[in-house]
Design a protein around this motif. Sequence first.
Motif, PDB file in Angstrom:
ATOM      1  N   VAL A 122       0.856  -1.187   0.000  1.00 61.26           N
ATOM      2  CA  VAL A 122       0.000   0.000   0.000  1.00 61.26           C
ATOM      3  C   VAL A 122       0.887   1.231   0.000  1.00 61.26           C
ATOM      4  CG1 VAL A 122      -0.222  -0.115   2.524  1.00 61.26           C
ATOM      5  CG2 VAL A 122      -1.829   1.273   1.206  1.00 61.26           C
ATOM      6  N   VAL A 123       0.597   2.149  -0.931  1.00 62.12           N
ATOM      7  CA  VAL A 123       1.337   3.414  -1.036  1.00 62.12           C
ATOM      8  C   VAL A 123       0.352   4.539  -0.776  1.00 62.12           C
ATOM      9  CG1 VAL A 123       2.854   4.836  -2.457  1.00 62.12           C
ATOM     10  CG2 VAL A 123       2.811   2.351  -2.791  1.00 62.12           C
ATOM     11  N   VAL A 124       0.604   5.330   0.270  1.00 62.71           N
ATOM     12  CA  VAL A 124      -0.325   6.381   0.672  1.00 62.71           C
ATOM     13  C   VAL A 124       0.180   7.725   0.160  1.00 62.71           C
ATOM     14  CG1 VAL A 124      -1.536   7.468   2.587  1.00 62.71           C
ATOM     15  CG2 VAL A 124      -0.926   5.047   2.729  1.00 62.71           C
ATOM     16  N   PHE A 125      -0.479   8.234  -0.886  1.00 62.38           N
ATOM     17  CA  PHE A 125      -0.189   9.559  -1.416  1.00 62.38           C
ATOM     18  C   PHE A 125      -1.096  10.609  -0.774  1.00 62.38           C
ATOM     19  CE2 PHE A 125       1.136   6.681  -4.777  1.00 62.38           C
ATOM     20  CZ  PHE A 125       2.301   7.251  -5.268  1.00 62.38           C
ATOM     21  N   SER A 126      -2.257  10.196  -0.322  1.00 58.30           N
ATOM     22  CA  SER A 126      -3.274  11.133   0.151  1.00 58.30           C
ATOM     23  C   SER A 126      -2.945  11.673   1.532  1.00 58.30           C
ATOM     24  CB  SER A 126      -4.639  10.437   0.200  1.00 58.30           C
ATOM     25  OG  SER A 126      -5.616  11.291   0.762  1.00 58.30           O
ATOM     26  N   ASP A 127      -3.213  12.964   1.720  1.00 62.19           N
ATOM     27  CA  ASP A 127      -3.109  13.571   3.049  1.00 62.19           C
ATOM     28  C   ASP A 127      -4.495  13.770   3.656  1.00 62.19           C
ATOM     29  OD1 ASP A 127      -4.063  15.601   1.460  1.00 62.19           O
ATOM     30  OD2 ASP A 127      -2.354  16.938   1.752  1.00 62.19           O
TER      31      ASP A 127
END
Length: 329
Positions: A122-127
């Motif tokens: 899982v790659v979290v780009f969202s803030d």
Amino acid sequence: MSRRRITSKELAKLAGVSSATISRAFSPDSRIGSATRDRILAVAREHGYQPNAIARSLNNQRSRLVALVVNAIGNPCEAEEQQLLVHRLQARQLLPIILCCADHSDRLQLMRLASTYQVDHVVVFSDMVSMQDAVDIFHTTKPIIVSFEPLDNENVSSIRIDGAKAADEIIDKIVRDGKKRFAYLSGTNSSWIDKLRRKWFADALAKRGLSFEAQAFGDYSYDSGFKEAVLLLHRDKVDAIICGNDVMAIGARDAARRVLGKNTPDDIAIVGQDGIAMAAWDCNDLTTLSLDHVAFIDAVVELIERHDAEIEGPHSITLTCTARWGSTA
């Protein structure tokens, strides 16, 4: 009437091989002779056989799925990065699941839904989501974060961005050109990345005895950059605007020229951040704090590969921004 799907055991019998060989034929990283694979695939096409990827993932504990938690796919910067990443993942036989958090009322449920597919990464780009929530929900994998202040957590890897030196170069030129009254146009007030970007420029101004004399808040869109720039320039006598991203900077530039008749950079300097392709178009030619997006995606893929190799972490990669000079500052 539709033809009944045959099973893998039935395909094995038709092809004259074992069930294990059938499984290897449909696994891109398995060792199997090309002639044998081609023969099995030909028989599979003839009889309409399709492997069950979900069942296979239960057997080998690999789903080959990567959850990408993003704000939106309409933002040019995010779209450029995500397209690069999707191509890189597909080249490795990894399939992305894109979770768009903007305008979604229950982001936790969105992540829970993705987690039920037992994603490998899982790659979290969202803030727009809590990093701790992401860690708790995707507890069977090690998240990679790119939009948050790095966490002191052995299960979380991160990509850090350093734009301090490039921001100092940009401020140095603008101040030498005679600009003294600076404003900052933020994207999202709650964004840690946006606050970090503002600090790079604020520190550079402080070194020269200056500070931001005005601030406004947009939403990273062209319209918000246009509108907020008009308000800023009417309300405050600023001669330089640092914007939270390139899209707002293009909107601010157009507002300065079309509504107020100001020229860049003579009357006002405008600076963006991101370094998207659109910023370099001749019609925009924006001065921007630029991040190498290919290097950025390379770093994401490198962290994924480190996790696959079960290399002890946490892992952190730092990337440095550069100044991309245009005609707006």
